[in-house]
Design an enzyme around this catalytic site. Structure first.
Site, PDB file in Angstrom:
ATOM      1  N   TRP A 108       0.817  -1.212   0.000  1.00 30.59           N
ATOM      2  CA  TRP A 108       0.000   0.000   0.000  1.00 30.59           C
ATOM      3  C   TRP A 108       0.852   1.264   0.000  1.00 30.59           C
ATOM      4  O   TRP A 108       0.551   2.230  -0.708  1.00 30.59           O
ATOM      5  CB  TRP A 108      -0.980  -0.024   1.172  1.00 30.59           C
ATOM      6  CG  TRP A 108      -2.048  -1.046   0.941  1.00 30.59           C
ATOM      7  CD1 TRP A 108      -2.252  -2.210   1.614  1.00 30.59           C
ATOM      8  CD2 TRP A 108      -3.032  -1.023  -0.111  1.00 30.59           C
ATOM      9  NE1 TRP A 108      -3.289  -2.908   1.070  1.00 30.59           N
ATOM     10  CE2 TRP A 108      -3.794  -2.217   0.021  1.00 30.59           C
ATOM     11  CE3 TRP A 108      -3.340  -0.122  -1.118  1.00 30.59           C
ATOM     12  CZ2 TRP A 108      -4.849  -2.515  -0.853  1.00 30.59           C
ATOM     13  CZ3 TRP A 108      -4.385  -0.428  -1.986  1.00 30.59           C
ATOM     14  CH2 TRP A 108      -5.135  -1.603  -1.845  1.00 30.59           C
ATOM     15  N   ASP A 178      -1.199   6.947   6.394  1.00 24.05           N
ATOM     16  CA  ASP A 178      -2.287   6.091   5.927  1.00 24.05           C
ATOM     17  C   ASP A 178      -2.654   5.160   7.084  1.00 24.05           C
ATOM     18  O   ASP A 178      -1.871   4.297   7.479  1.00 24.05           O
ATOM     19  CB  ASP A 178      -1.819   5.292   4.714  1.00 24.05           C
ATOM     20  CG  ASP A 178      -2.888   4.346   4.162  1.00 24.05           C
ATOM     21  OD1 ASP A 178      -3.898   4.118   4.840  1.00 24.05           O
ATOM     22  OD2 ASP A 178      -2.680   3.821   3.057  1.00 24.05           O
ATOM     23  N   LYS A 202     -12.755  -1.258   7.386  1.00 24.10           N
ATOM     24  CA  LYS A 202     -12.023  -2.242   8.174  1.00 24.10           C
ATOM     25  C   LYS A 202     -12.376  -2.158   9.662  1.00 24.10           C
ATOM     26  O   LYS A 202     -12.742  -3.149  10.266  1.00 24.10           O
ATOM     27  CB  LYS A 202     -10.519  -2.074   7.955  1.00 24.10           C
ATOM     28  CG  LYS A 202     -10.116  -2.242   6.484  1.00 24.10           C
ATOM     29  CD  LYS A 202      -8.660  -1.968   6.254  1.00 24.10           C
ATOM     30  CE  LYS A 202      -8.303  -1.978   4.775  1.00 24.10           C
ATOM     31  NZ  LYS A 202      -8.472  -3.292   4.137  1.00 24.10           N
TER      32      LYS A 202
END
Length: 365
Positions: A108, A178, A202
């Site tokens: 990511w 992030d 999530k």
């Protein structure tokens, strides 16, 4: 295959939601707040939804301790969208032109780095690619720039199961984090980063809304090429409603925040998350069949990756775990192996059931 009970869902996202949240949403589906309509059917600018919107922001500020000097934006486009929005909003702050530093510790953060290359100089300050993203490079090896606008890092790499144990020290440079897969899972000092961002799918609610927490003085520096929808200052001026917002996702996020407050807040859920992670990692460490390959100091509390030492047993493991109601344990295709995502909504009983199954499978293997 059907179950007469809820499964234990170890999916990395969209992930499991608290049962009480789902039940409340179901009870309000046809008649929200006595309006005779679903929250999905009412105007996003009506007084009822606007009151909900403000309450969602208030609860998130409470949970994370977000000071008034930070704006909260509820946007669309996911983390990938912000990979473009962040450089377009911040890179121009580079001292000698658009530039940003990147700590690449997984797939990511690598995506963030590659996307930023379109908008300026993306400097690879550190990477663990040679270690197959199983660790975080020693801080002494980082080559941070003096002229970059910011330093970007991914607090928790969902695919590789690597997590920073705290906010990295970057010598007073502006940090962008992030936090898509560990938001609200542990206490953080919001003021240590200029920008925090993450999707809701999530630890919060269903997919559809992306949370961007940005220090107010960092807005208003966007590049001329920035689309209006990605311009933070324009979104802030319209309460994140430059276009029609993802109303149902915002509503569900609000229910998720209420649930988390009822658990005792982030401090309480962090203790539960640590207990779940300790249980699973302790089993893995003493096992002769399974192994975790992440450096212990950087193991994720949210995404526990593991491998069967005899990979010929993978298919049987997945088939039998699924039959036992322990689902979505297959690792990401880029990493292989297995992965158990044990976000906030995963109860301790789910991890206990997984460990018991893994122990029994090992005995029979």
């Amino acid at each position: 295959m059907t179950f007469d009970r809820r499964i234990f869902n170890f999916a990395a996202g969209p992930a499991a939601l608290p049962e009480v949240v789902l039940k409340q949403a179901a009870s309000e589906m046809l008649n929200w707040q006595g309006l005779g309509a679903s929250v999905m059917e009412v105007s996003h600018r009506g007084k009822e939804f606007m009151a909900l919107y403000e309450e969602v922001l208030h609860d998130l500020r409470t949970l994370m301790g977000i000071p008034d000097s930070y704006e909260i934006l509820l946007l669309q486009g996911g983390g990938l969208g912000q990979n473009a929005a962040i450089p377009m909003n911040l890179m121009a702050l580079g001292k000698n032109g658009p530039k940003a530093d990147f700590l690449v510790t997984g797939i990511w953060s690598e995506k963030s780095y590659k996307e930023a290359e379109k908008y300026g100089a993306a400097h690879l300050a550190a990477t663990s690619a040679l270690e197959i993203f199983n660790t975080i490079p020693d801080e002494a090896s980082w080559s941070l720039s003096d002229d970059a606008a910011y330093v970007h890092y991914c607090a928790n790499e969902t695919i590789g199961g690597v997590e920073f144990p705290g906010v990295p020290e970057v010598g007073g440079r502006l940090l962008v984090a992030d936090i898509s897969s560990n938001i609200l899972s542990r206490e953080i000092d919001v003021t240590k980063c200029g920008v925090w961002f993450g999707g809701a799918q999530k630890n919060i609610g269903p997919s559809g809304v992306t949370i961007v927490i940005v220090r107010k003085d960092l807005m208003g520096h966007s590049m001329s090429i920035t689309p209006s929808i990605w311009d933070w200052s324009k979104q802030a001026a319209t309460q994140s409603m430059l276009n029609t917002p993802p109303t149902f996702s915002i509503y569900m996020a609000g229910l998720g925040f209420k649930w988390l407050l009822a658990q005792g807040g982030v401090q309480a859920i962090e203790k539960q998350n640590q207990e779940k992670a300790n249980l699973l990692y302790s089993f893995l460490d003493q096992s002769s069949l399974y192994e975790n390959r992440v450096t212990k100091a950087y193991r994720s509390r949210m995404n526990v990756t593991f491998f069967l030492k005899d990979e010929s047993l993978n298919a049987a493991f997945l088939a039998q775990s699924n039959a036992a109601g322990l689902v979505a344990l297959r690792g990401h295709k880029a990493a292989g192996g297995m992965r158990a995502s044990i976000y906030n909504a995963m109860p301790l009983e789910g991890v206990q059931a997984l460990v018991e199954f893994m122990r029994d499978f090992e005995r029979r293997a």
